[in-house]
Design an enzyme around this catalytic site. Structure first.
Site, mmCIF file in Angstrom:
data_model
loop_
_atom_site.group_PDB
_atom_site.id
_atom_site.type_symbol
_atom_site.label_atom_id
_atom_site.label_comp_id
_atom_site.label_asym_id
_atom_site.label_seq_id
_atom_site.Cartn_x
_atom_site.Cartn_y
_atom_site.Cartn_z
ATOM 1 N N SER A 1 -0.990 8.640 26.903
ATOM 2 C CA SER A 1 -1.809 7.593 26.236
ATOM 3 C C SER A 1 -3.078 8.061 25.759
ATOM 4 O O SER A 1 -3.528 9.431 26.303
ATOM 5 C CB SER A 1 -2.472 6.660 27.751
ATOM 6 O OG SER A 1 -1.599 6.572 28.382
ATOM 7 N N GLU B 1 -6.469 9.433 42.917
ATOM 8 C CA GLU B 1 -5.891 7.977 42.512
ATOM 9 C C GLU B 1 -5.377 7.078 43.672
ATOM 10 O O GLU B 1 -5.689 5.993 43.687
ATOM 11 C CB GLU B 1 -4.688 8.424 41.646
ATOM 12 C CG GLU B 1 -4.422 7.067 40.879
ATOM 13 C CD GLU B 1 -3.445 7.630 39.685
ATOM 14 O OE1 GLU B 1 -2.409 8.472 40.070
ATOM 15 O OE2 GLU B 1 -3.173 7.131 38.723
ATOM 16 N N SER C 1 7.158 5.933 39.435
ATOM 17 C CA SER C 1 7.745 4.728 39.279
ATOM 18 C C SER C 1 8.488 4.153 40.537
ATOM 19 O O SER C 1 8.179 4.806 41.472
ATOM 20 C CB SER C 1 9.167 5.193 38.388
ATOM 21 O OG SER C 1 10.181 5.638 39.368
ATOM 22 N N GLN D 1 -4.284 12.697 29.465
ATOM 23 C CA GLN D 1 -3.713 13.568 30.597
ATOM 24 C C GLN D 1 -2.429 14.313 30.176
ATOM 25 O O GLN D 1 -1.385 13.434 29.560
ATOM 26 C CB GLN D 1 -3.523 12.537 31.681
ATOM 27 C CG GLN D 1 -2.679 13.121 32.945
ATOM 28 C CD GLN D 1 -2.095 12.110 33.648
ATOM 29 O OE1 GLN D 1 -1.132 11.309 33.411
ATOM 30 N NE2 GLN D 1 -2.493 12.110 35.123
ATOM 31 N N GLY D 2 -2.038 15.417 30.280
ATOM 32 C CA GLY D 2 -0.897 16.053 29.713
ATOM 33 C C GLY D 2 0.129 16.656 31.032
ATOM 34 O O GLY D 2 -0.083 17.646 31.347
ATOM 35 N N TYR D 3 0.603 15.674 31.523
ATOM 36 C CA TYR D 3 1.455 15.873 32.770
ATOM 37 C C TYR D 3 3.064 15.640 32.303
ATOM 38 O O TYR D 3 3.804 16.840 32.305
ATOM 39 C CB TYR D 3 1.358 14.892 33.736
ATOM 40 C CG TYR D 3 -0.044 15.019 34.688
ATOM 41 C CD1 TYR D 3 -0.943 16.031 34.152
ATOM 42 C CD2 TYR D 3 -0.385 14.609 36.041
ATOM 43 C CE1 TYR D 3 -2.027 16.313 34.950
ATOM 44 C CE2 TYR D 3 -1.169 14.779 36.515
ATOM 45 C CZ TYR D 3 -2.188 15.533 36.211
ATOM 46 O OH TYR D 3 -3.188 15.948 37.144
ATOM 47 N N SER D 4 3.506 14.440 31.687
ATOM 48 C CA SER D 4 4.740 14.449 31.647
ATOM 49 C C SER D 4 5.634 14.958 30.578
ATOM 50 O O SER D 4 4.730 15.409 29.607
ATOM 51 C CB SER D 4 5.383 12.845 31.525
ATOM 52 O OG SER D 4 4.906 12.114 32.775
#
Lengths: 412, 356
Positions: free
Chosen positions: A164, A247, A387, A129-132
């Site tokens: 990840s 999610e 978070s 997953q390429g988000y942050s």
């Protein structure tokens, strides 16, 4: 309150128990925190068996390689509970299966569904997953990785972080800025990019667990055809929110908490200090009992949310009528509690638990290492996916109707 | 499967909340705190059928279950209401149903349902009281002392647990009794100390007295949940009005996060309470464990919420100007009644066979 299951759900429960008795020994091991490496043969075979019996990819339509059952939140809950009780793997839980597949089912093109869903649910294609980004964490929409269009291709430049599985993934679903002149939420697109494309560099990012689960991913003039986009240009934020909705519907996982409490109780019963098990010492027993109260609250809270979701599903709604605040607290409550359960375990292990020798295979970890890996990995789960501090903002603003922080001049 | 409240239960809760909002004003609370007089208020609750909630229909009650009683207790806690609900509407009818013989049930249950009999309770023999409990049976009479009798104001009877098991039901006007009313931390739930010198008693001995204690713990948990949810609501409302530094304090993250924490602790307690209450009526092997755990858990959550909700109010929370201490003290007192959290957790461990 009527807690009896329907005929159909009881039949599912019976089928699960029969499946577990017959095939349970084939399950790969669980626990120890995080996907560490590419699924091996054992994991892939287990996944295929689960799909065949309808215990994975259950509601994915048959034409895309799934089991083709009607979506039913109680089905999913019963399956999760039985597998957790038996200590068996629920199959591959990667971001491709949990996030990309439901997103494609909702907003992907027919071609995208046919191409990606089957291989993804079987574990043949692994997604990152390429988000942050380093400068776009909690404020994700301010992301700066960008793509320009050139001869029928997006050309991507930028950097992602906390990625990840990127070290063994085949593909990445990527948020990047394609419309720099539009407001920040409306300038983002959702692209599907092969990790083998020239110009992608993956650097492992060591984490406190000692496992190589995190990475930085650098994009330098990476080219993908313009049809590798989900929905249209500038609609990436909308797509990401479809994913997030799925999610959120996972409702957290109180079965994991219940299972962990059982393991913790066994640990206290088996750890003997000066001739007496810790469980027989009131100080330790009280700590366990206090956590049990919190786990019970999580357990019945999830049953309530499931029941409300099932009723909502029957009425064609995405969630139950009264679930608003209840849903918002799940991630914060559950992730914090999971960490605290592991914290009691590492306390019970004491000084003898300090040798820490993690392996790439979860099954090879000794008990103390596995507890410590859980404890540290769960801190990652408190931080990741919104978070705890962000969760508390959301609970206060959306759940309690408190006002947003005033904007500082100059920020969007 | 349906995990949640029925439409009837929602309507009942709404009706009760409506009544309480109209009747339990801050003036009413202050008056009750001074005078311990509940008569007018109790008549209103009697019209709503509260005293007969658990009384079987053949004895003139509604024949409902512990979950319904817990919802009533939650609403009463939310309103910080002065009422003899715990003893009169829950523990006494339950003790009669579980441990009484048919003649005793016939004699008392209709009068309880009609609100004519009001019962104070002393369960110190079962709860690990830190006070005195020297009650003993002498033939058909009872002697000894007990401190911390709950809800003695306008009680017509006392329900007293004995260490050897069972309950004594004693008429409050018996001459062999000396009662000393005590003002409690929670002014809306006064206490009393009792000395008995061979007072006549009826004996309820045909069942397990601990089940009555379990039910009482669930009721206190429900009240604390209601009181704590009200404190959170009041904190959010106050923070939305109070302005400092040119903005409402509700827009400060420090205040928002405190409120979010309270919501995250409280929201899961609702389903826990529903389940624990329901389990008391069924033959559920986990019923005692659940009663002990739900009390202990809400004791802990309640204490945190009471503190943080008061803090959000700043100095106003510390004074009596807004009346917030009524809720704070209800939560604080409930924690100590019928066994504190440490005691409840130890009993929960015992109920699961964890103690060798």
């Amino acid at each position: 309150m009527d807690l009896t299951l329907s005929e159909r759900h009881r039949a599912l429960q019976a089928a699960l128990r029969e499946f577990i008795a017959r095939y349970g020994h084939l399950s790969p091991p669980v626990g120890g925190g995080g996907g560490r490496k590419r699924p091996d043969r054992k994991v892939l075979d287990w996944q295929a068996l689960l799909i065949e019996h309808g215990f994975a990819a259950r509601a994915v339509p048959r034409q895309y390689g799934g089991y083709g059952a009607e979506p039913d939140v109680l089905d999913a809950a019963i399956i999760t509970e039985e597998f957790n009780k038996a200590g068996l793997s629920l199959g591959i839980q990667g971001q491709g299966i949990r996030m990309l597949v439901p997103t494609l089912l909702e907003v992907g093109t027919e071609e995208q569904r046919r191409r990606w869903i089957g291989p993804t649910i079987r574990g043949e294609v692994i997604w990152a997953q390429g988000y942050s980004e380093p400068e776009a964490g909690s404020d994700l929409a301010s992301l700066r990785t960008h793509a320009r269009v050139e001869d029928g291709h997006f050309v991507i430049n930028g950097q992602k972080i906390w990625t990840s599985s990127a070290h063994f993934a085949d593909m990445i679903f990527l948020l990047c800025r394609t419309e720099p002149d539009r407001p920040k939420h409306l300038g983002i697109s959702y692209l599907l990019v092969p990790m083998t494309a020239p110009g992608i560099e993956v650097r492992p990012l060591p984490t406190m667990t000692g496992h190589a689960t995190f990475n930085e991913v650098f994009f330098t003039e990476v080219r993908v055809p313009v049809d590798q986009i989900v929905l249209g240009r500038g609609e990436g934020w909308k797509v990401a929110n479809v994913t997030l909705k799925h999610e959120r519907m996972l409702l957290g996982d109180s079965a994991k908490l219940v299972h962990r409490l059982h393991r913790l109780r066994s640990l206290l019963a088996e750890t003997v200090v000066e001739g007496e098990p810790l469980l027989q010492k009131p100080v330790w027993r009280d700590r366990l009992m206090r956590l049990q109260g919190e786990v019970l609250a999580a357990k019945y809270h999830q049953m309530r949310l499931l029941s409300e979701a099932a009723q909502g599903q029957a009425q064609g709604q995405a969630q139950g009528r009264d679930s608003g605040l209840g849903l918002l607290v799940v991630k914060y409550y559950g992730s914090t509690l999971a960490w605290r359960l592991a914290a009691l375990a590492v306390d019970a292990l004491g000084d003898a638990g300090l040798p820490y020798e993690p392996h790439d295979e979860v099954a090879e970890d000794d008990a103390a290492t596995a507890w410590y890996a859980d404890w540290m990995y769960d801190l990652g789960l408190i931080i990741g996916g919104g978070s705890s501090n962000i969760q508390k903002n959301i609970i206060a603003e959306r759940g309690l109707g408190m006002p947003r922080e005033p904007k500082i001049n100059g920020s969007a | 499967m349906h995990f949640g409240l029925s439409e009837e239960q929602r309507l009942f809760g709404d009706a009760l909340r409506g009544f309480l909002a109209a009747r339990v004003t801050m003036e009413a609370r202050r008056a009750a705190a001074e005078s311990s007089s509940l008569a007018g208020f109790w008549n209103g609750l009697t019209e709503l059928g509260l005293p007969g909630l658990l009384v079987p229909e053949e004895h003139g009650g509604a024949g409902l279950g512990l979950l319904d009683a817990a919802l009533a207790a939650e609403a009463l806690g939310e309103a910080a209401a002065p009422t003899p609900f715990l003893g009169s509407a829950v523990l006494a009818p339950l003790a009669l149903c579980l441990l009484g013989d048919p003649a005793q049930q016939e004699a008392h249950l209709p009068a309880i349902a009609a609100g004519r009999v009001r019962v104070a309770v002393g369960l110190g023999a079962l709860t690990g009281t830190t006070g005195t409990c020297t009650l003993r049976r002498e033939g058909e009479r009872i002697s000894g002392s007990i401190t911390g009798l709950i809800e003695p104001a306008c009680a017509t009877h006392w329900l007293l647990a004995l260490r050897e098991g069972g309950f004594a039901l004693v008429a409050a006007d018996a001459p062999e009794v000396r009662i000393r009313p005590r003002r409690s931390l929670d002014r809306l739930r006064p206490l009393a100390d009792l000395d008995l010198a061979g007072a006549p008693a009826e004996w309820l001995t045909a069942g397990d007295a601990r089940r009555v204690l379990d039910a009482g713990r669930v009721m206190l948990a429900a009240e604390t949940l209601g009181a704590a949810r009200s404190m959170l609501d009041q904190a959010v409302a106050y923070a939305g009005q109070r302005r400092q530094f040119g903005r409402t304090i509700a827009s400060f993250q420090g205040v928002k996060h405190a409120c979010a924490d309270m919501a995250a602790w409280l929201e899961p307690c609702r389903a826990f309470l529903w389940y624990a209450a329901q389990a008391q009526d069924a033959p559920d092997p986990e019923a005692r464990m659940l009663a002990c755990q739900v009390k202990a858990h809400l004791d802990e959550v309640g204490r945190e919420v009471a503190r943080h909700a008061t803090e959000v109010h700043g100095g106003m929370g510390f004074t009596e100007l807004l009346g917030l201490p009524f809720w704070f003290k209800r939560i604080a007192a409930n924690r100590q009644l019928l066994g504190g959290p440490e005691r409840c957790r130890e009993e929960a461990a015992e109920a699961q066979g964890l103690i060798a």
